[in-house]
Design a protein around this motif. Structure first.
Motif, PDB file in Angstrom:
ATOM      1  N   PRO A 160       0.819  -1.243  -0.064  1.00 42.32           N
ATOM      2  CA  PRO A 160      -0.094   0.210   0.181  1.00 42.32           C
ATOM      3  C   PRO A 160       0.740   1.007  -0.010  1.00 42.32           C
ATOM      4  CG  PRO A 160      -0.709  -1.484   1.495  1.00 42.32           C
ATOM      5  CD  PRO A 160       0.520  -1.859   1.034  1.00 42.32           C
ATOM      6  N   ALA A 161       2.005   1.372   0.693  1.00 42.94           N
ATOM      7  CA  ALA A 161       2.644   2.637   0.748  1.00 42.94           C
ATOM      8  C   ALA A 161       3.356   2.893  -0.538  1.00 42.94           C
ATOM      9  CB  ALA A 161       3.759   2.338   2.031  1.00 42.94           C
ATOM     10  N   ALA A 162       3.778   1.824  -1.313  1.00 41.60           N
ATOM     11  CA  ALA A 162       4.531   1.875  -2.514  1.00 41.60           C
ATOM     12  C   ALA A 162       3.319   2.369  -3.764  1.00 41.60           C
ATOM     13  CB  ALA A 162       5.160   0.496  -3.016  1.00 41.60           C
ATOM     14  N   LEU A 163       2.287   1.693  -3.555  1.00 42.25           N
ATOM     15  CA  LEU A 163       1.255   2.242  -4.468  1.00 42.25           C
ATOM     16  C   LEU A 163       0.944   3.636  -4.275  1.00 42.25           C
ATOM     17  CD1 LEU A 163      -1.045  -1.077  -4.170  1.00 42.25           C
ATOM     18  CD2 LEU A 163       0.253  -0.378  -6.029  1.00 42.25           C
ATOM     19  N   LYS A 164       0.736   3.977  -3.063  1.00 45.15           N
ATOM     20  CA  LYS A 164       0.183   5.298  -2.742  1.00 45.15           C
ATOM     21  C   LYS A 164       1.412   6.358  -3.241  1.00 45.15           C
ATOM     22  CE  LYS A 164      -0.855   8.543   1.128  1.00 45.15           C
ATOM     23  NZ  LYS A 164      -0.876   8.487   2.449  1.00 45.15           N
ATOM     24  N   TYR A 165       2.776   5.969  -3.069  1.00 47.38           N
ATOM     25  CA  TYR A 165       3.883   6.657  -3.622  1.00 47.38           C
ATOM     26  C   TYR A 165       4.038   6.773  -4.992  1.00 47.38           C
ATOM     27  CZ  TYR A 165       8.393   8.387  -4.477  1.00 47.38           C
ATOM     28  OH  TYR A 165       9.490   9.146  -5.132  1.00 47.38           O
ATOM     29  N   ALA A 166       3.623   5.548  -5.335  1.00 45.76           N
ATOM     30  CA  ALA A 166       3.684   5.625  -7.292  1.00 45.76           C
ATOM     31  C   ALA A 166       2.694   6.641  -7.806  1.00 45.76           C
ATOM     32  CB  ALA A 166       3.511   4.375  -7.739  1.00 45.76           C
ATOM     33  N   MET A 167       1.605   6.620  -7.219  1.00 50.03           N
ATOM     34  CA  MET A 167       0.465   7.525  -7.511  1.00 50.03           C
ATOM     35  C   MET A 167       0.885   8.988  -7.474  1.00 50.03           C
ATOM     36  SD  MET A 167      -3.071   5.586  -6.856  1.00 50.03           S
ATOM     37  CE  MET A 167      -4.015   7.158  -7.480  1.00 50.03           C
ATOM     38  N   ARG A 168       1.229   9.234  -6.181  1.00 53.08           N
ATOM     39  CA  ARG A 168       1.731  10.618  -5.832  1.00 53.08           C
ATOM     40  C   ARG A 168       2.984  10.965  -6.360  1.00 53.08           C
ATOM     41  NH1 ARG A 168       4.795  13.189  -2.135  1.00 53.08           N
ATOM     42  NH2 ARG A 168       5.746  11.153  -1.146  1.00 53.08           N
ATOM     43  N   ALA A 169       3.775  10.221  -6.629  1.00 52.79           N
ATOM     44  CA  ALA A 169       5.148  10.791  -7.412  1.00 52.79           C
ATOM     45  C   ALA A 169       4.551  10.928  -8.790  1.00 52.79           C
ATOM     46  CB  ALA A 169       5.991   9.651  -7.423  1.00 52.79           C
ATOM     47  N   GLY A 170       3.768  10.301  -9.530  1.00 51.57           N
ATOM     48  CA  GLY A 170       3.613  10.436 -10.886  1.00 51.57           C
ATOM     49  C   GLY A 170       2.855  11.758 -10.946  1.00 51.57           C
ATOM     50  N   PHE A 171       1.879  12.148 -10.279  1.00 55.24           N
ATOM     51  CA  PHE A 171       1.092  13.437 -10.329  1.00 55.24           C
ATOM     52  C   PHE A 171       2.084  14.663  -9.813  1.00 55.24           C
ATOM     53  CE2 PHE A 171      -2.671  10.648  -9.789  1.00 55.24           C
ATOM     54  CZ  PHE A 171      -3.239  11.060 -10.864  1.00 55.24           C
ATOM     55  N   ALA A 172       3.184  14.257  -8.892  1.00 53.95           N
ATOM     56  CA  ALA A 172       3.968  15.540  -8.433  1.00 53.95           C
ATOM     57  C   ALA A 172       5.001  15.527  -9.423  1.00 53.95           C
ATOM     58  CB  ALA A 172       4.296  15.196  -6.965  1.00 53.95           C
ATOM     59  N   GLY A 173       5.300  14.675 -10.248  1.00 54.55           N
ATOM     60  CA  GLY A 173       6.550  14.764 -11.131  1.00 54.55           C
ATOM     61  C   GLY A 173       7.876  14.466 -10.508  1.00 54.55           C
ATOM     62  N   LEU A 174       7.883  13.774  -9.347  1.00 52.74           N
ATOM     63  CA  LEU A 174       8.953  13.263  -8.645  1.00 52.74           C
ATOM     64  C   LEU A 174       9.933  12.359  -9.564  1.00 52.74           C
ATOM     65  CD1 LEU A 174       7.568  12.450  -5.401  1.00 52.74           C
ATOM     66  CD2 LEU A 174       8.804  14.816  -5.861  1.00 52.74           C
ATOM     67  N   PRO A 175      11.359  12.254  -9.419  1.00 52.02           N
ATOM     68  CA  PRO A 175      12.089  11.635 -10.427  1.00 52.02           C
ATOM     69  C   PRO A 175      11.722   9.993 -10.159  1.00 52.02           C
ATOM     70  CG  PRO A 175      13.390  13.078  -8.937  1.00 52.02           C
ATOM     71  CD  PRO A 175      11.963  13.348  -8.330  1.00 52.02           C
ATOM     72  N   VAL A 176      12.037   9.345 -10.984  1.00 53.04           N
ATOM     73  CA  VAL A 176      11.642   7.763 -10.782  1.00 53.04           C
ATOM     74  C   VAL A 176      13.182   7.037 -10.701  1.00 53.04           C
ATOM     75  CG1 VAL A 176      10.868   5.911 -12.323  1.00 53.04           C
ATOM     76  CG2 VAL A 176       9.690   8.104 -12.623  1.00 53.04           C
TER      77      VAL A 176
END
Length: 91
Positions: free
Chosen positions: A46-62
């Motif tokens: 769950p933490a990784a899924l939440k981060y993946a969505m947030r990172a995508g919308f926020a434009g964080l580095p992959v």
């Protein structure tokens, strides 16, 4: 590649800036050291899924410059670039 050394702020409370809000989290360590692999391969976590969505919308580095941090008993993934500062010792 898994980080070989603990995050320099591991075990400390840090301020995180997310969506214009500053929050306090207790930083555990690099995610890959805690989980044993990249957050990108943490299927169903769950933490990784939440981060993946947030990172995508926020434009964080992959990348794997991701730490595992907690607020109370809840774990969160935070990109290292979101850490504003350390606010003190262990909590």
């Amino acid at each position: 590649m898994i980080h070989t050394e603990p995050h320099p702020l591991a075990g400390q409370t840090v301020e995180i800036k997310i969506e214009g809000e500053t929050l306090e989290y207790r930083l555990e360590d690099w995610w890959d050291r805690v989980h044993g692999s990249s957050w990108m391969f943490a299927d169903g976590n769950p933490a990784a899924l939440k981060y993946a969505m947030r990172a995508g919308f926020a434009g964080l580095p992959v990348d794997d410059e991701v730490v595992y941090a907690k607020v109370d008993i809840f774990g969160h993934l935070i990109h290292a670039s979101e850490i504003v500062s350390a606010t003190g010792g262990p909590r």
